[in-house]
Design a protein around this motif. Structure first.
Motif, PDB file in Angstrom:
ATOM      1  N   ALA A  73       0.940  -1.315   0.050  1.00 40.50           N
ATOM      2  CA  ALA A  73      -0.048  -0.173   0.080  1.00 40.50           C
ATOM      3  C   ALA A  73       0.694   1.366  -0.032  1.00 40.50           C
ATOM      4  O   ALA A  73       0.526   2.242  -0.476  1.00 40.50           O
ATOM      5  CB  ALA A  73      -0.882   0.030   1.115  1.00 40.50           C
ATOM      6  N   THR A  74       2.007   1.209   0.763  1.00 41.21           N
ATOM      7  CA  THR A  74       2.966   2.545   0.851  1.00 41.21           C
ATOM      8  C   THR A  74       3.383   2.776  -0.657  1.00 41.21           C
ATOM      9  O   THR A  74       3.287   3.903  -1.071  1.00 41.21           O
ATOM     10  CB  THR A  74       4.192   2.095   1.630  1.00 41.21           C
ATOM     11  N   GLU A  75       3.654   1.989  -1.576  1.00 43.33           N
ATOM     12  CA  GLU A  75       4.044   2.063  -2.856  1.00 43.33           C
ATOM     13  C   GLU A  75       2.989   2.593  -3.645  1.00 43.33           C
ATOM     14  O   GLU A  75       2.803   3.548  -4.685  1.00 43.33           O
ATOM     15  CB  GLU A  75       4.518   0.945  -3.476  1.00 43.33           C
ATOM     16  N   THR A 177      -8.516   6.662  -2.280  1.00 41.12           N
ATOM     17  CA  THR A 177      -8.738   6.216  -0.794  1.00 41.12           C
ATOM     18  C   THR A 177      -7.754   5.029  -0.455  1.00 41.12           C
ATOM     19  O   THR A 177      -7.494   4.295  -1.128  1.00 41.12           O
ATOM     20  CB  THR A 177     -10.375   5.791  -0.385  1.00 41.12           C
ATOM     21  N   ASP A 178      -7.105   5.318   0.649  1.00 40.23           N
ATOM     22  CA  ASP A 178      -6.441   4.143   1.389  1.00 40.23           C
ATOM     23  C   ASP A 178      -7.365   3.328   2.046  1.00 40.23           C
ATOM     24  O   ASP A 178      -7.668   3.389   3.081  1.00 40.23           O
ATOM     25  CB  ASP A 178      -5.336   5.034   2.339  1.00 40.23           C
ATOM     26  N   ALA A 179      -7.431   2.228   1.296  1.00 39.91           N
ATOM     27  CA  ALA A 179      -8.437   1.165   1.990  1.00 39.91           C
ATOM     28  C   ALA A 179      -7.499  -0.104   2.551  1.00 39.91           C
ATOM     29  O   ALA A 179      -8.265  -1.110   2.703  1.00 39.91           O
ATOM     30  CB  ALA A 179      -9.329   0.733   0.850  1.00 39.91           C
ATOM     31  N   PHE A 200      -4.473  -0.407  -1.702  1.00 38.86           N
ATOM     32  CA  PHE A 200      -4.506  -1.720  -0.731  1.00 38.86           C
ATOM     33  C   PHE A 200      -3.740  -2.859  -0.688  1.00 38.86           C
ATOM     34  O   PHE A 200      -2.870  -2.477  -1.726  1.00 38.86           O
ATOM     35  CB  PHE A 200      -6.071  -2.327  -0.677  1.00 38.86           C
ATOM     36  N   THR A 201      -3.489  -3.745   0.190  1.00 35.12           N
ATOM     37  CA  THR A 201      -2.042  -4.438   0.581  1.00 35.12           C
ATOM     38  C   THR A 201      -2.697  -5.990   1.011  1.00 35.12           C
ATOM     39  O   THR A 201      -3.747  -5.950   1.625  1.00 35.12           O
ATOM     40  CB  THR A 201      -1.338  -3.831   1.440  1.00 35.12           C
ATOM     41  N   ALA A 202      -1.950  -6.759   0.474  1.00 37.00           N
ATOM     42  CA  ALA A 202      -2.305  -8.337   0.678  1.00 37.00           C
ATOM     43  C   ALA A 202      -2.076  -8.698   2.373  1.00 37.00           C
ATOM     44  O   ALA A 202      -2.721  -9.483   2.886  1.00 37.00           O
ATOM     45  CB  ALA A 202      -1.502  -8.997   0.018  1.00 37.00           C
ATOM     46  N   HIS A 203      -1.070  -7.986   3.113  1.00 39.67           N
ATOM     47  CA  HIS A 203      -0.794  -8.709   4.176  1.00 39.67           C
ATOM     48  C   HIS A 203      -1.736  -8.244   5.395  1.00 39.67           C
ATOM     49  O   HIS A 203      -1.485  -8.548   6.398  1.00 39.67           O
ATOM     50  CB  HIS A 203       0.758  -8.192   4.541  1.00 39.67           C
ATOM     51  N   LYS A 204      -2.769  -7.240   4.855  1.00 33.03           N
ATOM     52  CA  LYS A 204      -3.470  -6.982   5.903  1.00 33.03           C
ATOM     53  C   LYS A 204      -5.011  -8.247   5.885  1.00 33.03           C
ATOM     54  O   LYS A 204      -5.886  -7.928   6.669  1.00 33.03           O
ATOM     55  CB  LYS A 204      -4.114  -5.531   5.803  1.00 33.03           C
ATOM     56  N   LEU A 205      -4.891  -9.017   4.696  1.00 33.82           N
ATOM     57  CA  LEU A 205      -6.140  -9.820   4.430  1.00 33.82           C
ATOM     58  C   LEU A 205      -5.533 -11.077   4.586  1.00 33.82           C
ATOM     59  O   LEU A 205      -5.918 -12.134   3.604  1.00 33.82           O
ATOM     60  CB  LEU A 205      -7.025  -9.365   3.421  1.00 33.82           C
TER      61      LEU A 205
HETATM   62  N1  PLP Z   1      -2.138   2.412   4.979  1.00 35.06           N
HETATM   63  C1  PLP Z   1      -2.606   1.763   6.183  1.00 35.06           C
HETATM   64  C2  PLP Z   1      -4.122   2.551   6.860  1.00 35.06           C
HETATM   65  C3  PLP Z   1      -1.877   0.862   6.718  1.00 35.06           C
HETATM   66  O1  PLP Z   1      -2.442   0.524   8.118  1.00 35.06           O
HETATM   67  C4  PLP Z   1      -0.741   0.346   6.346  1.00 35.06           C
HETATM   68  C5  PLP Z   1       0.056  -0.773   6.837  1.00 35.06           C
HETATM   69  O2  PLP Z   1       0.241  -0.382   8.034  1.00 35.06           O
HETATM   70  C6  PLP Z   1      -0.398   0.960   4.942  1.00 35.06           C
HETATM   71  C7  PLP Z   1      -1.108   2.007   4.419  1.00 35.06           C
HETATM   72  C8  PLP Z   1       1.033   0.532   4.344  1.00 35.06           C
HETATM   73  O3  PLP Z   1       0.894  -0.518   4.045  1.00 35.06           O
HETATM   74  P1  PLP Z   1       2.092  -1.490   3.384  1.00 35.06           P
HETATM   75  O4  PLP Z   1       2.570  -1.996   4.695  1.00 35.06           O
HETATM   76  O5  PLP Z   1       1.515  -2.567   2.478  1.00 35.06           O
HETATM   77  O6  PLP Z   1       2.937  -0.590   2.756  1.00 35.06           O
END
Ligand code: PLP
Length: 387
Positions: A73-75, A177-179, A200-205
């Motif tokens: 998600a950061t990228e 939106t950052d989801a 969005f990002t895989a490691h939160k799901l």
């Molecule tokens: N946005 C939110 C709301 C997050 O909770 C996180 C992770 O902590 C990120 C972005 C960053 O995600 P990633 O670790 O995939 O870069």
């Protein structure tokens, strides 16, 4: 029940074993480069990537060709915000966001402010929600983008994304939106919510770390995003670099599982969260809930305990993994910007504990946690001269 108990599912989630099994062959036998066009190894990898793209698109009601793979998600956030700002700077240089965004958004916006963009940060109420009328008023003729997170990573507050999307669409301003904390936790539809860009990002799901996605809506007038990583022109030129096939496969599988489990899982987890909250407040005084229990992720609980520093609490409860805030801010001693934004004092913000319940937590663990929290708070208060 095994100790330690993991209750920090906002920082990251454990990988679902089914996800790991789906990924395994793509490390070992199916190792092709998805861009290799001349042999079956490449075709096999490419078809796995395209299958994952469909699985991921489905969970947010997008089209597969609206999904761009990134490293997380950061990228995705950096690509969305910087890439969009660079592409549209001749149209305007004003961006609207909120004070409770994740540092990936705040730091990127801070960078943009140094290169000539003006950012309006909307405040939030005690429940961590922005005011929709204030958002409406903040949009100007030179506003090019609104970036508001769907769900907050510290207090779990869920914004009225539909209302935000409707305003942006009516005013012809793009909505990112950052989801990251929402996908896989609440039902989500990019079309219904008028989302243009979503990170969005895989490691939160329950998927692997190091893989994420940026949703870019396909419009009659395509959205321009200046790529931030240049090279072989992968991902339609938006993001170059050899695709991380095993992690993409894992992300796809994780999305598919979350889609299947979503409503039952949410209900079960919210019940555990409510049990945890009730169990603690029924036995202890001086416990403050940060945020409200409505418009909140079912897996989130954020509490401050009067007279108790979060570091002492965490040191005393080594058998339970909780957190004193966002994982990426753990290295700093500053009070959380999210908690101070919802009117906690610096003291309350420094005394806060975030509990994040996940798929693999069971009721027995919550019962044990309640007992340990009560014991710990009573012990620390009994030796605290300030209490
Ligand atoms: N946005 C939110 C709301 C997050 O909770 C996180 C992770 O902590 C990120 C972005 C960053 O995600 P990633 O670790 O995939 O870069």
């Amino acid at each position: 029940m095994k100790l330690p108990i993991y209750l920090d599912n906002h920082a990251t989630t454990p990988m679902d074993p089914q996800v790991f099994e789906a990924m395994r062959p793509y490390f070992l036998t199916k190792f092709g480069n998805a861009s290799s066009k001349n042999h079956s190894f490449g075709w096999e990898a490419n078809s796995a990537v395209e299958h994952a793209r469909k699985q991921i698109a489905k969970i947010i009601n997008a089209e597969p060709n609206e999904i761009i793979f990134t490293s997380g998600a950061t990228e995705s956030i950096n690509l969305a915000l910087k890439g969009f700002a660079e592409a549209y700077c001749s149209k305007g240089k004003h961006i609207v966001s909120s004070v409770i965004e994740h540092s990936a958004v705040l730091d990127t916006l801070n960078y943009l402010s140094k290169v000539g963009f003006e950012i309006t940060y909307l405040s939030v109420d005690q429940n961590g929600l922005i005011s929709i009328p204030k958002l409406n008023e903040s949009i100007r003729s030179d506003t090019i983008l609104v970036s508001i997170m769907t769900a907050n990573n510290e207090i779990g507050s869920i914004q009225n994304v539909k209302a935000i999307g409707d305003i942006c669409s009516a005013k012809n301003v793009l909505f990112h939106t950052d989801a990251s904390q929402a996908i896989g936790k609440i039902p989500f539809d990019v079309k219904e919510n008028n989302i243009d860009l979503m990170s969005f990002t895989a490691h939160k799901l329950y998927g692997p770390k190091g893989i994420g996605a940026l949703f870019i809506k396909k419009k009659r007038q395509p959205i321009k995003i200046t790529p931030q990583i240049l090279g072989g022109g992968h991902e339609n030129g938006y993001r170059s670099g050899t695709l991380n096939v095993p992690c993409i496969v894992g992300f796809g599988k994780a999305a598919e599982i979350s889609n299947q489990l979503l409503s039952n899982e949410n209900e079960r987890i919210a019940k555990l969260r409510n049990k945890l909250f009730q169990g603690i407040v029924s036995q202890l005084n001086g416990v403050n809930l940060n945020g409200s229990l409505t418009d909140r992720l079912g897996n989130n609980l954020n509490l401050s305990f009067d007279g108790i520093k979060s570091e002492s609490f965490i040191l005393e409860m080594k058998d339970i993994a909780v957190s004193s805030g966002a994982a990426c801010a753990s290295a700093t001693t500053k009070p959380s910007h999210v908690l101070t934004a919802i009117s906690c004092t610096n003291e309350e913000a420094k005394n806060s504990i975030r509990f994040g319940i996940g798929r693999f937590n069971v009721e027995e663990e919550i019962t044990y946690t309640i007992k340990r929290v009560v014991e710990t708070v009573e012990k620390l208060r009994s030796i605290s001269p300030a209490y």
